[in-house]
Design an enzyme around this catalytic site. Structure first.
Site, PDB file in Angstrom:
ATOM      1  N   LYS A 219       0.807  -1.223   0.000  1.00 43.61           N
ATOM      2  CA  LYS A 219       0.000   0.000   0.000  1.00 43.61           C
ATOM      3  C   LYS A 219       0.839   1.271   0.000  1.00 43.61           C
ATOM      4  O   LYS A 219       0.443   2.290  -0.581  1.00 43.61           O
ATOM      5  CB  LYS A 219      -0.966  -0.017   1.184  1.00 43.61           C
ATOM      6  CG  LYS A 219      -2.106  -1.010   1.018  1.00 43.61           C
ATOM      7  CD  LYS A 219      -3.058  -0.956   2.195  1.00 43.61           C
ATOM      8  CE  LYS A 219      -4.315  -1.762   1.917  1.00 43.61           C
ATOM      9  NZ  LYS A 219      -4.056  -3.155   1.575  1.00 43.61           N
TER      10      LYS A 219
ATOM     11  N   GLU B 194      -2.475   6.971   7.859  1.00 45.29           N
ATOM     12  CA  GLU B 194      -3.173   7.849   6.921  1.00 45.29           C
ATOM     13  C   GLU B 194      -4.209   8.680   7.661  1.00 45.29           C
ATOM     14  O   GLU B 194      -4.674   8.304   8.752  1.00 45.29           O
ATOM     15  CB  GLU B 194      -3.908   7.030   5.854  1.00 45.29           C
ATOM     16  CG  GLU B 194      -3.043   6.385   4.806  1.00 45.29           C
ATOM     17  CD  GLU B 194      -3.875   5.630   3.783  1.00 45.29           C
ATOM     18  OE1 GLU B 194      -3.298   5.264   2.745  1.00 45.29           O
ATOM     19  OE2 GLU B 194      -5.082   5.407   4.006  1.00 45.29           O
TER      20      GLU B 194
ATOM     21  N   ARG C 110      -7.187  -7.857  -9.669  1.00 39.35           N
ATOM     22  CA  ARG C 110      -7.947  -9.084  -9.927  1.00 39.35           C
ATOM     23  C   ARG C 110      -9.378  -8.708 -10.263  1.00 39.35           C
ATOM     24  O   ARG C 110      -9.752  -7.533 -10.228  1.00 39.35           O
ATOM     25  CB  ARG C 110      -7.950  -9.965  -8.676  1.00 39.35           C
ATOM     26  CG  ARG C 110      -8.433  -9.223  -7.430  1.00 39.35           C
ATOM     27  CD  ARG C 110      -8.618 -10.121  -6.245  1.00 39.35           C
ATOM     28  NE  ARG C 110      -8.790  -9.402  -4.988  1.00 39.35           N
ATOM     29  CZ  ARG C 110      -9.907  -8.818  -4.588  1.00 39.35           C
ATOM     30  NH1 ARG C 110     -10.982  -8.843  -5.369  1.00 39.35           N
ATOM     31  NH2 ARG C 110      -9.976  -8.204  -3.417  1.00 39.35           N
TER      32      ARG C 110
END
Length: 445
Positions: A116, A200, A293
Site C-alpha cells: 500500500k 493515513e 484481480r
C-alpha cells in the site's frame, strides 16, 4: 481464444467463470478441496481434480497441487478468481514460467500495487489524488506517533500488505494509536508475513467508491464506470451499486480519468479495480488501493455496461481485442448487488450449516450468482459468501423495488444468513435516499 481453462478457486466465482468458459466453448477444469466435492462448480465443470483437504493452505493455496492438476488435465490457462492466489505475484510468474496463460495482470503490476505504501507513492507520482499519510512504513511506535501528529487525528493505522478490509484500525488520539499500532503490526506479521504499517488521515464521514478498469491487449486502459461500496461491516463490503448515487457527471469524469492514469502508471493488463475514498462534503476523492484481480462485485458493472468481464479477461489474456468499442461505452440503468452470507444478520458472525432450503428468486432484472444448492454443507473453512443477488432497473428506484421483492422471495434455510439484514436495509430511509456513507451499518446496529 484459449481452448482449456483451469479455475483455481471455489464457490460462486468458480461457477461464474466456468459458465462463461463453457459459453465460449472453452473446456473448464475445476480444482476443489475434499470439503467441496459436492458443490455445483465441481459438478458443472468439464473436469474436476481434488487438490487437497479442506484447509486452504493444503488445497486452494497449494501451488504445487494446482499446477499438477493443470498439467494432468492439459489446461492451457489458469484463472485465479479472487482471493486465495489471485494477487500472488510469485504464483503468476510460476504459471507463466510453466508455459501456461495467466488470466490476470502481470506479476510486476501485482507486486507494485500489493504494497500500500509503494502503491500510494506510485499513484501520487502519476497525479492520482492520495490522502495525507506516510510515504514509507512507520518503523516503530515513535515514528507512528510523529507521523500522526503531522497528519492530524483521527488517523487510520493500516497494514501495508493488507487487503480485503483486514489489518486496519482507527485511532482518535495518541493513546489509541499506541494501542492500535502494536495490534495492527502483530496482525500484519501473522496474516501477511509483513508487519509494515502506514498511517493515513481518517475521514469520519466518507464514501467508498471504486472504478472498474480493464487493461486491453493493445496496451490501452479503459474505465467501465464506478461502483458505490459504502455499505460495509468490519471494513468489508455487503452491498455495491452502480452508478454511485453520490457521483455527479463532473466527478465521474475525474474519477474515471484518475483510474485510467493509475492503470497506465503500472502498465496494467486485464481486469482491476481502483478503490477510492470520497469526501461527500467536498467532493474530493483519494486513492485507497488497487485490487489486481476480478472483484466480487463485478456483476453490477456487467449489467450496467452490457459487458461480460470474464470473457474480456480471457480475450485480453489471449491477446484478442475486446468485444466492445472502448470509445462507445455507455452505461444503462442501475444495478445493486447484495452479498448473501452465511452469517448472523445482527452481529455478522459466521453461521455454517447444512442448507435445507434453497430457492433463488427469479423475474425481470434479477440475477443470482450462487455457489450452493439445497443439500450442500456450508463449512467453516472458507469465506461465508453463499451467493450474490444482483438486480437491475431503469433507475435506482426500480432497482430498489426489485431488490425488496427478490430478498423476500429468496427462500434459504439451514445456515444463518443475512437476508433479514437486507430486508431492513432496503427499507432504511438513509440508504433509500442514496445519501449514506461507510458508517450506515453501525448506525443501524
Amino acid at each position: 481464444m484459449i481452448e482449456s481453462l483451469l479455475v483455481a478457486n471455489r464457490g460462486e466465482i468458480a461457477r461464474r467463470i466456468i459458465r462463461t468458459a463453457k459459453r465460449l466453448g472453452v473446456r473448464a477444469v475445476a480444482v476443489h478441496s475434499e470439503a467441496d466435492t459436492d458443490l455445483p462448480f465441481v459438478v458443472e465443470a468439464d473436469e474436476a481434480v481434488c487438490v487437497g483437504p479442506a484447509n486452504p493452505a493444503q488445497s486452494y493455496r497449494n501451488v504445487a497441487a494446482i499446477l499438477a492438476a493443470a498439467e494432468a488435465t492439459g489446461a492451457q490457462a489458469i484463472h485465479p478468481g479472487y482471493g486465495f492466489l489471485s494477487e500472488n505475484a510469485d504464483f503468476a510468474r510460476t504459471v507463466q514460467a510453466r508455459g501456461l496463460v495467466w488470466v490476470g495482470p502481470g506479476a510486476e503490476a501485482i507486486t507494485a500495487m500489493g504494497d500500500k505504501i509503494n502503491a500510494r507513492n506510485l499513484m501520487a507520482a502519476a497525479g492520482v489524488p492520495v490522502a495525507p499519510g506516510t510515504t514509507e512504513p512507520a518503523a516503530d511506535l515513535t515514528a507512528a506517533v510523529d507521523a500522526a501528529a503531522g497528519i492530524g487525528y483521527p488517523v487510520m493505522v493500516k497494514a501495508a500488505a493488507g487487503g480485503g478490509g483486514m489489518g486496519m484500525a482507527v485511532a482518535a488520539d495518541e493513546a489509541a494509536l499506541r494501542t492500535e499500532y502494536d495490534r495492527v503490526r502483530a496482525f500484519a506479521e501473522r496474516m501477511f508475513g509483513d508487519g509494515s504499517v502506514l498511517i493515513e488521515r481518517y475521514f469520519p464521514r466518507v464514501r467508498h467508491v471504486e472504478v472498474q478498469i480493464l487493461g486491453l491487449a493493445d496496451g490501452r486502459v479503459v474505465a467501465l464506470g464506478e461502483r458505490e461500496c459504502s455499505v460495509q461491516r468490519r471494513n468489508q463490503k455487503l452491498v455495491e451499486e452502480s452508478p454511485s448515487p453520490a457521483v455527479s457527471s463532473e466527478l465521474r469524469a475525474r474519477l474515471l480519468a484518475a483510474a485510467v492514469r493509475a492503470g497506465e502508471a503500472v502498465g496494467y493488463r486485464n481486469a482491476g479495480t481502483v478503490e477510492c475514498l470520497l469526501d461527500p462534503a467536498t467532493q474530493e476523492f483519494f486513492f485507497l488501493e488497487m485490487n489486481t484481480r476480478l472483484q466480487v462485485e463485478h456483476p453490477v458493472t456487467e449489467l450496467v455496461y452490457g459487458v461480460d468481464l470474464v470473457e474480456e479477461q480471457l480475450r485480453v489474456a489471449a491477446g484478442l481485442p475486446p468485444t466492445f468499442d472502448p470509445a462507445a461505452l455507455t452505461p444503462r440503468g442501475h444495478a445493486i448487488e447484495l452479498r448473501i452470507n452465511a452469517e448472523d444478520p445482527k452481529r455478522f458472525l459466521p453461521g455454517p450449516g447444512v442448507i435445507s432450503t434453497w430457492v433463488e428468486p427469479t423475474g425481470e432484472g434479477v440475477r443470482v450468482d450462487s455457489g450452493y444448492v439445497a443439500g450442500n454443507t456450508v463449512t467453516p473453512f472458507y469465506d461465508s459468501l453463499l451467493a450474490k443477488l444482483v438486480v437491475t432497473g431503469v433507475d435506482r428506484a426500480e432497482a430498489l423495488s426489485r431488490a425488496r421483492t427478490a430478498v423476500a422471495d429468496f427462500a434459504l434455510a439451514g445456515p444463518k444468513n443475512n437476508l433479514p439484514f437486507f430486508a431492513e436495509l432496503l427499507g432504511n430511509e438513509e440508504f433509500v435516499s442514496g445519501d449514506y456513507d461507510t458508517g450506515i451499518v453501525g448506525r443501524m446496529r
